[in-house]
Design a protein around this motif. Structure first.
Motif, PDB file in Angstrom:
ATOM      1  N   ASN A 259       0.842  -1.204   0.000  1.00 19.57           N
ATOM      2  CA  ASN A 259       0.000   0.000   0.000  1.00 19.57           C
ATOM      3  C   ASN A 259       0.874   1.249   0.000  1.00 19.57           C
ATOM      4  OD1 ASN A 259      -2.282  -1.541   0.109  1.00 19.57           O
ATOM      5  ND2 ASN A 259      -2.325  -1.570   2.345  1.00 19.57           N
ATOM      6  N   LEU A 260       2.011   1.139   0.657  1.00 21.33           N
ATOM      7  CA  LEU A 260       2.912   2.295   0.736  1.00 21.33           C
ATOM      8  C   LEU A 260       4.359   1.839   0.552  1.00 21.33           C
ATOM      9  CD1 LEU A 260       3.582   5.265   1.406  1.00 21.33           C
ATOM     10  CD2 LEU A 260       3.522   4.647   3.830  1.00 21.33           C
ATOM     11  N   ARG A 277       6.795  -0.338  -9.017  1.00 20.91           N
ATOM     12  CA  ARG A 277       5.942   0.721  -9.549  1.00 20.91           C
ATOM     13  C   ARG A 277       4.458   0.441  -9.361  1.00 20.91           C
ATOM     14  NH1 ARG A 277       7.924   1.747 -15.118  1.00 20.91           N
ATOM     15  NH2 ARG A 277       6.590   3.556 -14.856  1.00 20.91           N
ATOM     16  N   SER A 279       3.117  -0.333  -6.621  1.00 18.41           N
ATOM     17  CA  SER A 279       2.745  -0.008  -5.238  1.00 18.41           C
ATOM     18  C   SER A 279       1.610   1.013  -5.276  1.00 18.41           C
ATOM     19  CB  SER A 279       3.928   0.624  -4.504  1.00 18.41           C
ATOM     20  OG  SER A 279       5.044  -0.228  -4.571  1.00 18.41           O
ATOM     21  N   LYS A 280       0.718   0.960  -4.285  1.00 19.08           N
ATOM     22  CA  LYS A 280      -0.421   1.877  -4.341  1.00 19.08           C
ATOM     23  C   LYS A 280       0.013   3.326  -4.114  1.00 19.08           C
ATOM     24  CE  LYS A 280      -3.356  -1.889  -3.558  1.00 19.08           C
ATOM     25  NZ  LYS A 280      -2.515  -2.864  -2.856  1.00 19.08           N
ATOM     26  N   TYR A 281       0.846   3.569  -3.122  1.00 19.61           N
ATOM     27  CA  TYR A 281       1.386   4.915  -2.906  1.00 19.61           C
ATOM     28  C   TYR A 281       2.896   4.836  -2.783  1.00 19.61           C
ATOM     29  CZ  TYR A 281      -3.168   7.048  -2.443  1.00 19.61           C
ATOM     30  OH  TYR A 281      -4.416   7.511  -2.706  1.00 19.61           O
ATOM     31  N   ILE A 282       3.559   5.790  -3.429  1.00 17.47           N
ATOM     32  CA  ILE A 282       5.020   5.818  -3.379  1.00 17.47           C
ATOM     33  C   ILE A 282       5.485   7.169  -2.837  1.00 17.47           C
ATOM     34  CG2 ILE A 282       7.144   5.744  -4.776  1.00 17.47           C
ATOM     35  CD1 ILE A 282       5.531   3.891  -6.744  1.00 17.47           C
TER      36      ILE A 282
END
Ligand code: FAD
Ligand code: AMP
Lengths: 318, 248
Positions: A259-260, A277, A279-282
């Motif tokens: 998720n992060l 890439r 991933s939900k949030y970077i």
């Protein structure tokens, strides 16, 4: 067309793994789209709370039991599951794309002369047929595929299929003792104790060469600790011997979709982006505003990790 | 003992992937091909094993004439002979593994090394499938390998740790980073490779079970916000993670 979906659950040391909830939900969602039956199977010795899988839409689960199944065995597990598939006449299998699933799924597929799509990130139904989407070239492209054999096996990428909120239904569990003739045996498990693996974590904090040296890398661990995250690393750091290869994220490391994902002092080379890439949030913290990592970051701070990260840890502790 | 190594010839990991007009394959223009990185580990381990227990190593690759480059690289590293199974059509992993298994049987190889994954389609299954078609044992994602008489002790990577597995020959091993450091081909090796034989034959066809409907680009991630350039930005970052992204 499908007759019956079988989801293969996974346990470690007698506990259901999180990916089990994801395969259960993916299987029950697919069954409702196809209006077909779905049930679950789990291989192991003593396993606790199997009926909890009912929380994720599965009402029936069979435990294939043998004391020799406490640890994974490719020959033992694949024989047990393949026999069970034949017995209940299932034709669609859903398995987690984990270290167990990646080993087990092809073995079952070959035994049943089926077809297989690995590391699937979406399962849709179109005109009664299952269409699976999977990343290729380390996520630089996607393909939609259809499996044309009678037996269809799909492994799903962990952390992608949302199991949703658990409800309070419990599954009916039947236990079946099976005979085994193991041709391969785990004689020892070397678990880095209590350490969360990047492939399973919902938050990852990764460090790159910008962390300067192995000692300073401690800052990455400190941030991971306050976030309850797993520690990841770029290849530069692994090659330098600061971190073990098991932590490497990227094309020749692990592919992750938490998720992060927090990238500290990582430039964002194409091979690294390939692994994270989706991933939900970077979040990226890097002193070079032109670093390619900012091209994929949702939130960026263009500063020095040795200033920003300690402040971030303080802020999170508030 | 006869040892086989299966190798694939794949686009360089730095390749920019452009999808062809057929929407099913990548545009090969400007793509450079390399030995699949994991297969170099497989070649190295086969050579190490031969150096310890004696025998002969054969490298097998299925594909077009272009795969000869990868086969030659293996021969230059020290592999004894090469086989090219010629096929220019799309093959799914099952039909690929069946053709490789057939050749492994012809070669009477008892120990077979595969890479854990080809970095083109990232399937990670060809070795396990081939093992099953051959009726061989298999240990995948191996980071440590030992052979004594016909007994194998191998360490495989799992989430958060390692598993030590024991099994017997005949076996397929799929190789993971950490297993060894692949050697470079020496000048002498490169010269010697020129005299080594690459046997060419048509790959036996098998039905594909997988049909590729279309290839597409992933939804491009838009660059996000730069929140600040120093420690003063952390409060805003934490707020965004809590309130906007809702991930912490
Ligand atoms: C076949 C192949 C496979 C590969 N597979 C992988 C893979 O799986 N995973 C992977 O990660 N790489 C892989 N690579 C390597 C990849 O190309 C890069 O070399 C690597 O990712 C770079 O690691 P890095 O970002 O840590 O280091 P660098 O590229 O050196 O970046 C360090 C970054 O830290 C920043 N920095 C420095 N000091 C500070 C500071 N004080 N504060 C803030 N920022 C700072 C710099 O601005 C820079 O952007 C592969 C390469 C090849 C050829
Ligand atoms: N065309 C091929 N010819 C020979 N071996 C192959 C081929 N494709 C894949 N392999 C082998 O199978 C391994 C796993 O590939 P894959 O299952 O496609 O990820 C590779 O690392 C190679 O060892």
């Amino acid at each position: 067309m499908a007759n019956k979906i079988l989801v293969v659950l996974e346990q470690r040391e007698g506990q259901l793994k999180k990916v089990s909830f994801e395969v259960a939900k993916a299987g029950s969602d697919l069954a409702s789209k196809l209006s077909c039956d779905v049930e679950a199977v789990i291989v192991g010795s003593d396993i606790t709370d199997i009926n909890k899988i009912g929380n994720y839409g599965i009402s029936k689960v069979t435990h294939l039991r043998n004391s020799e199944f406490a640890n994974y065995s490719a020959s033992g597990y694949s024989q047990a599951v393949s026999d069970f598939v034949k017995e209940i006449n299932a034709d669609v299998l859903i398995i987690g794309n984990t270290s167990m699933g990646k080993d087990l799924a092809p073995r079952i597929t070959a035994k049943l002369d089926g077809g297989i799509a690995m590391d699937v990130t979406a399962l849709e139904v179109d005109g009664g047929e299952i269409i699976a989407t999977r990343p290729i070239y380390a996520g630089k492209a996607l393909i939609d595929v259809k499996v044309n054999s009678d037996i269809k096996v799909f492994t799903i990428r962990p952390n992608v299929f949302n199991p949703g909120e658990p409800n309070d239904s419990l599954a009916e569990v039947s236990t079946k003792d099976v005979d085994v003739n193991l041709k391969d045996k785990v004689v020892e498990t070397k678990q880095a104790s209590g350490k969360l693996d990047v492939a399973e974590a919902s938050i990852i904090v990764s460090g790159g060469r910008g962390m300067k040296d192995a000692e300073s890398f401690k800052l990455v661990e400190d941030l991971a600790e306050v976030l309850g995250a797993a520690v990841g690393a770029s290849r530069a750091v692994v090659d330098a011997g600061w971190r073990p290869h098991g932590e490497q994220v990227g094309q020749t490391g692990k592919t992750v979709s938490p998720n992060l994902y927090v990238a500290l002092g990582i430039s964002g080379a194409i091979q690294h982006l390939a692994g994270m890439r989706s991933s939900k949030y970077i979040v990226a913290i890097n002193k070079d505003a032109d670093a390619p990592i900012f091209q994929v970051a949702d939130y960026g701070i263009t500063g020095d990790v040795f200033e920003v990260v300690p402040a971030l840890i303080e802020e999170l502790k508030k | 003992m006869k040892i086989a190594v299966c190798v694939s010839h794949v686009p360089d990991t730095a390749t920019k992937v452009i999808i062809s007009d057929d929407s099913k394959t990548i545009d090969p223009n400007g793509v450079t091909y390399i030995v699949n990185p994991y297969d170099e580990l497989a070649i190295e381990e086969a050579l190490n094993t031969k150096e310890k227990v004696g025998g002969e190593v054969v490298v097998i690759s299925l594909g077009t004439d272009a795969n000869k480059e990868t086969i030659k690289k293996a021969l230059a590293m020290g592999v004894d002979t090469g086989v090219l199974l010629k096929d220019s059509n799309f093959r799914d992993s099952v039909s690929l593994a069946k053709a490789l298994a057939e050749e492994i049987k012809t070669q009477e190889a008892e120990l077979v090394f595969f890479g854990k994954q080809a970095v083109d389609y990232d399937n990670s299954i060809t070795g396990q499938l081939a093992a099953e078609f051959l009726g061989y044992n298999c240990v995948s994602v191996v980071t440590d390998f030992n052979l004594e008489d016909n007994k194998i002790t191998a360490e495989r990577e799992i989430e958060g740790g390692k598993e030590v597995v024991e099994t017997l020959l005949p076996t397929v091993i799929t190789t993971q980073k950490g297993l060894n450091e692949p050697r470079y081909a020496s000048l002498k090796g490169i010269m010697a490779a020129k005299r080594k034989i690459i046997e060419e034959k048509d790959a036996t066809p098998f039905d594909n079970k997988i049909e590729v409907l279309q290839m597409k680009k992933p939804d491009g991630k838009q660059p996000g916000k730069i929140i600040g350039s120093d420690a003063s930005a952390v409060a805003e970052l934490v707020r965004l993670l809590k309130e906007e992204a809702k991930v912490i």
